[in-house]
Enzyme design. Structure first.
Site, PDB file in Angstrom:
ATOM      1  N   VAL A 132      -5.185  -5.047  -8.054  1.00 24.71           N
ATOM      2  CA  VAL A 132      -4.948  -5.198  -9.481  1.00 24.71           C
ATOM      3  C   VAL A 132      -4.190  -6.493  -9.728  1.00 24.71           C
ATOM      4  O   VAL A 132      -3.165  -6.754  -9.087  1.00 24.71           O
ATOM      5  CB  VAL A 132      -4.146  -4.006 -10.056  1.00 24.71           C
ATOM      6  CG1 VAL A 132      -3.926  -4.180 -11.548  1.00 24.71           C
ATOM      7  CG2 VAL A 132      -4.862  -2.697  -9.783  1.00 24.71           C
TER       8      VAL A 132
ATOM      9  N   ASP B 217      -5.021  14.756 -11.460  1.00 25.40           N
ATOM     10  CA  ASP B 217      -4.222  14.003 -10.491  1.00 25.40           C
ATOM     11  C   ASP B 217      -2.966  13.444 -11.156  1.00 25.40           C
ATOM     12  O   ASP B 217      -2.612  12.280 -10.977  1.00 25.40           O
ATOM     13  CB  ASP B 217      -5.057  12.863  -9.878  1.00 25.40           C
ATOM     14  CG  ASP B 217      -4.398  12.279  -8.617  1.00 25.40           C
ATOM     15  OD1 ASP B 217      -3.561  12.981  -8.001  1.00 25.40           O
ATOM     16  OD2 ASP B 217      -4.704  11.126  -8.267  1.00 25.40           O
TER      17      ASP B 217
END
Length: 444
Positions: A26, A135
């Site tokens: 990222v 999650d």
């Protein structure tokens, strides 16, 4: 492409590395057109295909386009080349909530309360859209520059249509320490209830500084999760302890719902006694008053004379016409928040009816100087307070176009109000509705 030593991808200038994972990394980037900072997640296509994650990537894209909420990280766009997939997302300057806890230890109940309210607001919104995250953990909760929490990473999420005939989900997934006991048992489970459990574990970690379920190995930890064996530290208030035990009830049928969480004393009041209710805006009146989209003077006898509506020229009339409306080229149909109708009634009659509708639907009305009036709900919805602008346009003295546009709040709640409340109530004055696929004509 490289320019002056800087890497440019389309309209984005690539910056520093923010993080790295097994399938990509990222980077911070800047939109060269708007100068806005974004985060670009780059994934290697070959690696994704090799480990069979292509369906997971597709699911994440689909899900993130479904959810648009102030406490959810927004996906701006997806790009791809022969070898890479690029997710252009909202940049979260504050980083992971996990880092905040890992570095500073436990948080105060006041700070945890703020984050938990934002988390529950986002999760409740997702569930209303038939999306289950599956999650939830501090690593997937990011903070913006103002220290507000936003949920990210929908790679393991599930949609309502993923349920089997028994109405349950069956894929065991999530992070071991945060997963609900019914998911561990590998039977069917309710996605909403399993998300609620994970929210409870997160809240515990925030106020305790450690995980509620621990063991020498994974099997021992799972045994404690299945039995709901945990103990709150002494510094946690009794109100919060009571809530935590209800959230982390190992029996999903007895586990507290999100609605009940929101009604609980600790959630509403926090650790202190002051209710965390937003103050109303200064200009909001307590009674549905002045007209929508027109200017009125206080002298009731002169109301009809003093009505000032917007006169349209030829180009503006064309832009309001359904056949010439080009917004569909840029905005997906389900995300459009504007409705228009025409009326053969005089402006004064339209105004009177709109006032009646506002009162009947228990809406606040806030007037603006430019002739536009904001109608606003009185309660906080799933995505903030519902608000929409309304304005009357004059084509001829006896023919008007009324435009309604949502400006804040939940789009589904707005659509429900429009379809079930506003449309039926305005039936007497509406000649035709426009711009919603099927024009509804009423012969007055």
């Amino acid at each position: 492409m490289e320019s002056s030593g800087k890497i440019v991808m389309g309209r984005y200038e690539l910056g520093r590395l923010l993080g790295k994972g097994a399938f990509g990394k990222v980077h911070y980037a800047k939109n060269l057109q708007s100068n806005q900072g974004v985060a670009i997640k780059m994934m290697d296509k070959e690696k994704v295909l090799k480990v069979g994650l292509s369906e997971q990537v597709r699911r994440e894209i689909t899900t993130m386009r479904l959810v648009e909420h102030k406490s959810i990280v927004q996906l701006h766009e997806v790009m791809a080349t022969r070898s890479k997939i690029y997710f252009v997302m909202e940049y979260m300057k504050g980083g992971e909530l996990f880092e905040k806890v890992a570095k500073g230890g436990k948080l105060t109940e006041g700070v945890a309360h703020k984050y938990f309210q934002q988390l529950i607001s986002a999760v409740d919104y997702c569930h209303s859209r038939g999306v289950y995250h599956r999650d939830l953990k501090p690593e997937n909760l990011l903070l913006d520059e103002n220290e507000n929490l936003k949920v990210s990473d929908f790679g393991l999420s599930a949609l309502s249509e993923s349920k089997r005939q028994d109405g349950l989900l069956h894929t065991a997934c999530g992070s071991p320490a945060y997963v609900a006991p019914e998911v561990i048992c590998k039977g069917g489970y309710d996605g909403a209830k399993s998300d609620i459990w994970s929210c409870g574990v997160i809240l515990f970690v925030l106020v305790a500084g450690y995980l509620p379920f621990q063991g020498l190995n994974l099997m021992e930890m799972y045994r404690k999760i299945e039995k709901g064996e945990f103990r709150c530290p002494g510094w946690v208030s009794q109100k919060l302890q009571k809530l935590l035990y209800k959230i982390m009830d190992p029996d999903p049928s007895k586990r507290i719902s999100i609605q009940k969480i929101k009604e609980s004393t600790w959630f509403r009041k926090g650790p202190g006694d002051t209710l965390t209710v937003k103050e109303p805006s200064e200009n909001i009146t307590t009674n549905a008053a002045p007209a929508l989209g027109v200017r009125r003077k206080k002298n009731n006898q002169e109301d009809q004379k003093q009505l000032v509506v917007t006169n349209l020229n030829a180009f503006e009339i064309i832009s309001l016409s359904t056949g010439f409306d080009l917004s569909g080229l840029f905005v997906e149909k389900e995300n459009r928040k504007e409705a228009r109708f025409t009326s053969e009634k005089p402006a004064s009659a339209i105004v009177s009816k709109l006032e009646d509708v506002a009162k009947a639907l228990n809406l606040r009305v806030r007037k603006k100087d430019n002739g536009v009036v904001k109608m606003q709900g009185r309660k906080e919805g799933r995505n903030g307070v519902l608000q929409f602008d309304s304005e009357i346009f004059e084509i001829t003295p006896s023919y008007h176009v009324i435009k309604m546009k949502q400006t804040s709040g939940d789009s589904l709640e707005y659509q429900k109000l429009l379809d079930e409340g506003i449309r039926p109530a305005l039936k007497e004055i509406v000649w035709a509705w426009h711009g919603d696929g099927d024009q509804q004509v009423h012969q007055a």
